[in-house]
Design a protein around this motif. Sequence first.
Motif, PDB file in Angstrom:
ATOM      1  N   TRP A  58      19.998 -19.485 -26.483  1.00 34.66           N
ATOM      2  CA  TRP A  58      18.747 -18.842 -26.064  1.00 34.66           C
ATOM      3  C   TRP A  58      18.993 -17.663 -25.287  1.00 34.66           C
ATOM      4  CZ3 TRP A  58      14.554 -18.265 -29.104  1.00 34.66           C
ATOM      5  CH2 TRP A  58      13.510 -17.629 -28.373  1.00 34.66           C
ATOM      6  N   ASN A  59      19.753 -18.137 -24.231  1.00 40.09           N
ATOM      7  CA  ASN A  59      20.019 -17.021 -23.250  1.00 40.09           C
ATOM      8  C   ASN A  59      20.494 -15.806 -23.622  1.00 40.09           C
ATOM      9  OD1 ASN A  59      18.639 -18.387 -21.164  1.00 40.09           O
ATOM     10  ND2 ASN A  59      20.641 -19.097 -19.760  1.00 40.09           N
ATOM     11  N   THR A  76       9.006 -13.947 -25.647  1.00 42.63           N
ATOM     12  CA  THR A  76      10.334 -15.097 -25.712  1.00 42.63           C
ATOM     13  C   THR A  76       9.933 -16.388 -25.144  1.00 42.63           C
ATOM     14  OG1 THR A  76      10.638 -13.911 -23.732  1.00 42.63           O
ATOM     15  CG2 THR A  76      11.718 -13.019 -25.596  1.00 42.63           C
ATOM     16  N   GLN A  77       9.147 -16.514 -24.356  1.00 39.12           N
ATOM     17  CA  GLN A  77       8.718 -17.910 -23.882  1.00 39.12           C
ATOM     18  C   GLN A  77       8.195 -18.718 -24.599  1.00 39.12           C
ATOM     19  OE1 GLN A  77       9.228 -18.281 -20.540  1.00 39.12           O
ATOM     20  NE2 GLN A  77       8.587 -20.593 -20.510  1.00 39.12           N
ATOM     21  N   PHE A 118      10.835 -19.748 -27.186  1.00 30.48           N
ATOM     22  CA  PHE A 118      11.753 -20.842 -26.355  1.00 30.48           C
ATOM     23  C   PHE A 118      11.297 -21.988 -26.933  1.00 30.48           C
ATOM     24  CE2 PHE A 118      13.055 -23.692 -23.174  1.00 30.48           C
ATOM     25  CZ  PHE A 118      14.336 -23.658 -23.136  1.00 30.48           C
ATOM     26  N   TYR A 119       9.996 -22.331 -26.905  1.00 28.69           N
ATOM     27  CA  TYR A 119       9.452 -23.753 -27.274  1.00 28.69           C
ATOM     28  C   TYR A 119       9.098 -24.006 -28.408  1.00 28.69           C
ATOM     29  CZ  TYR A 119       8.984 -24.193 -21.965  1.00 28.69           C
ATOM     30  OH  TYR A 119       9.197 -24.237 -20.918  1.00 28.69           O
ATOM     31  N   ASN A 133      17.748 -13.910 -25.460  1.00 29.79           N
ATOM     32  CA  ASN A 133      16.995 -13.336 -24.504  1.00 29.79           C
ATOM     33  C   ASN A 133      17.625 -12.261 -23.906  1.00 29.79           C
ATOM     34  OD1 ASN A 133      14.448 -13.226 -23.016  1.00 29.79           O
ATOM     35  ND2 ASN A 133      15.440 -14.479 -21.535  1.00 29.79           N
TER      36      ASN A 133
END
Length: 275
Positions: A76-77, A180-181, A184-185, A80
């Motif tokens: 994910w990083n 993006t937040q 992520f979830y 992102n």
Amino acid sequence: MKRLEIFSKKNWLLLKAMVSTDFKLRYKESVLGYLWSVLKPLMLFAIMYVVFVRFMRFGADVPHFAVALLLGIILWNLFNETTTGGMLSIVGHGDLLRKIHFSKYVVVVASSMSALINFGFNFIVVIVFALINGVKPAWSNLLILPIVFELYLLALGISFFLSALYVDLRDLNPIWEVVTQAGFYATPIIYPISMISSRAGNNGPIFAKLDLMLNPMAQIVQDARHVLISPANPTLWGWTSNFFVACWPVVFSLLIFLLGLKFFTVKSKYFAELV
């Protein structure tokens, strides 16, 4: 046959110089320097591990879920960092665009390559952690390479869209942070995909398949965990016998890349006037 401009020597030299400069300047003023590229995801992993794995018992039924969690975080990083850095790259190099004539895509690709280098360092940590955790290496682990390539194309395609839009729409930065937040979830990173199947009632398996079909990052994370850590991590192609359904997330990622590149190419003609 005349060589395409995209492969010109000037573009390659400029790309190399920009990647080198960006990587050297990223942590220049910090005490720990390049170690931060590894420490940041490790600190996030430590927090997620204590809260979700140790206390909330996420992934208790999944072999080596701690390794799967770390792998999901660094994947994910990469997504992102690539998309966020790519979005800001054109505006951040406005002076260069006005002074030198070159293919504008080089700026976005250079930003993405810096994120890819960081991912390389983090991936080494994952491999070491996996071996310590008892994950047995196998030749099938090499399938992680095309999966990472798919992720890179997806993130780069979105970066092309975002960077072109950001030239006119500066509010895009905080909007993308929220997106993006949420993403992520919405992606099975801190929880296994099996949790959706087991806790969403009778429609749980359907919701899990839809997540893998409609969210390319979910498919990428699950496939990476499957080939690198344990076959116990379910994948879309393991849940369906329909070839087109199983391949759709990969096709979607490729379409995002091609459409993003096309959109960027059309808009790039006006960058020097706007940034």
